[in-house]
Design an enzyme around this catalytic site. Sequence first.
Site, PDB file in Angstrom:
ATOM      1  N   GLU A   1      34.007  28.968  41.387  1.00 43.82           N
ATOM      2  CA  GLU A   1      33.646  30.375  41.567  1.00 43.82           C
ATOM      3  C   GLU A   1      33.856  30.829  43.012  1.00 43.82           C
ATOM      4  O   GLU A   1      34.288  31.954  43.261  1.00 43.82           O
ATOM      5  CB  GLU A   1      32.188  30.607  41.154  1.00 43.82           C
ATOM      6  CG  GLU A   1      31.960  30.557  39.649  1.00 43.82           C
ATOM      7  CD  GLU A   1      32.764  31.611  38.907  1.00 43.82           C
ATOM      8  OE1 GLU A   1      32.849  32.763  39.391  1.00 43.82           O
ATOM      9  OE2 GLU A   1      33.325  31.277  37.846  1.00 43.82           O
TER      10      GLU A   1
ATOM     11  N   CYS B   1      43.787  42.312  29.997  1.00 42.71           N
ATOM     12  CA  CYS B   1      43.430  43.574  30.652  1.00 42.71           C
ATOM     13  C   CYS B   1      43.781  43.487  32.135  1.00 42.71           C
ATOM     14  O   CYS B   1      42.929  43.648  33.018  1.00 42.71           O
ATOM     15  CB  CYS B   1      41.942  43.874  30.449  1.00 42.71           C
ATOM     16  SG  CYS B   1      41.473  45.568  30.845  1.00 42.71           S
TER      17      CYS B   1
ATOM     18  N   CYS C   1      47.321  45.831  25.643  1.00 49.15           N
ATOM     19  CA  CYS C   1      46.271  46.447  24.823  1.00 49.15           C
ATOM     20  C   CYS C   1      46.412  46.125  23.340  1.00 49.15           C
ATOM     21  O   CYS C   1      45.404  46.070  22.622  1.00 49.15           O
ATOM     22  CB  CYS C   1      46.276  47.962  25.032  1.00 49.15           C
ATOM     23  SG  CYS C   1      45.944  48.451  26.740  1.00 49.15           S
TER      24      CYS C   1
ATOM     25  N   CYS D   1      44.412  43.118  22.597  1.00 47.45           N
ATOM     26  CA  CYS D   1      43.046  43.105  23.122  1.00 47.45           C
ATOM     27  C   CYS D   1      42.017  43.251  22.003  1.00 47.45           C
ATOM     28  O   CYS D   1      42.129  44.149  21.167  1.00 47.45           O
ATOM     29  CB  CYS D   1      42.870  44.237  24.128  1.00 47.45           C
ATOM     30  SG  CYS D   1      41.196  44.335  24.806  1.00 47.45           S
TER      31      CYS D   1
END
Length: 366
Positions: A64, A219, A226, A229
Amino acid sequence: MHPISKPLLKWFEQFGRHHLPWQATNSSPLGGQATHSDLSYSTSNLQQFAEGKTINPYHVWLSEIMLQQTQVTTVIGYFNNFIQHFPTIKALANASEDAVLAQWAGLGYYARARNLHKCAQIIVEQHQGALPKKFEQVIDLPGIGESTAGAILSISFNQNHAILDGNVKRVLSRYHQVKGHYGQSETLKELWRLAKYHTPNKRNANYTQAIMDLGATLCTRNNPECDRCPLAQHCQAKQHNTQGNHPNPKPRKNKPTRSVAMLIYQNTAGEVYLEKRPKKGIWGGLWSLMECENDEKTIDQAIKKFDKNAKIEQKLSTIKHSFTHYHLMISPIMVTCSKNTEGFRSIAELKVGLPAPVKKIIAQLD
């Protein structure tokens, strides 16, 4: 408002990224250092991942931090190399700052590495070497904000925390057609509200990874896919064909350009003089060439101050290095000198962290 967790989790099971090295289980033959080809996830593996039972919290935390401002494809190599040098939090805590920065060199944003090192020392001193499980304790560690703390605890321990990294901001901005750039406080506040609303009460580890994966793989900033998605049916940007407008772009500012000369002092043994940079500022804590303003008078004064017998041998090609807020034009100048004090190092034996352009300059000297 349509919650996105159900379709997103279903998509994640089939299309999410389950091969990243920091997702490796404790039973991995590489002990958490697995590569793409070493991992295969079954349904039971995914359930273990969702419950946070087999993921190494240290690996999650490290990934992270590395993924802040850096793409996954770049991070994978650095992550595996870092784990090899510092396999545990204790090993990281016991290492010198120079050793840590040497393995971070080239990844940029070096405050992340210094904070990571400080965190490890705090965890060893105050938490018996184990990453704490309480949100307040994690966010109190150096360099860890609300979103990073949420991601670490969600993925490591399946806790219910929302996250809001760049990928999540993009997904939510498009799905709800949020107005304004997320650098504006009101927009950021609204995005946090939406992030918390959509975060489910179960399967938090999978959901956290899923929404980050969606932003990273479908995205995307440019040319989002799309049609593939799982959220397209209710996505406001998709319905109004405004994907390119969300998130609203940040007002552009022309980056200023700064020019410096980097002085490559070489002694008779062919060694190069390096000095450690201050912890604050660019390349904090790394070793670098001496620098000064790029004009003949200042360069001459700097050289004579270092060694009155030093002479300019050659001027190398200018290097352009860009930062977030400005461009840096670097003029490398080779200088021969008789001085042989502490600070000169053999090029062949350099084992310290160097800024990327300095590494490039020194590579030309081999």
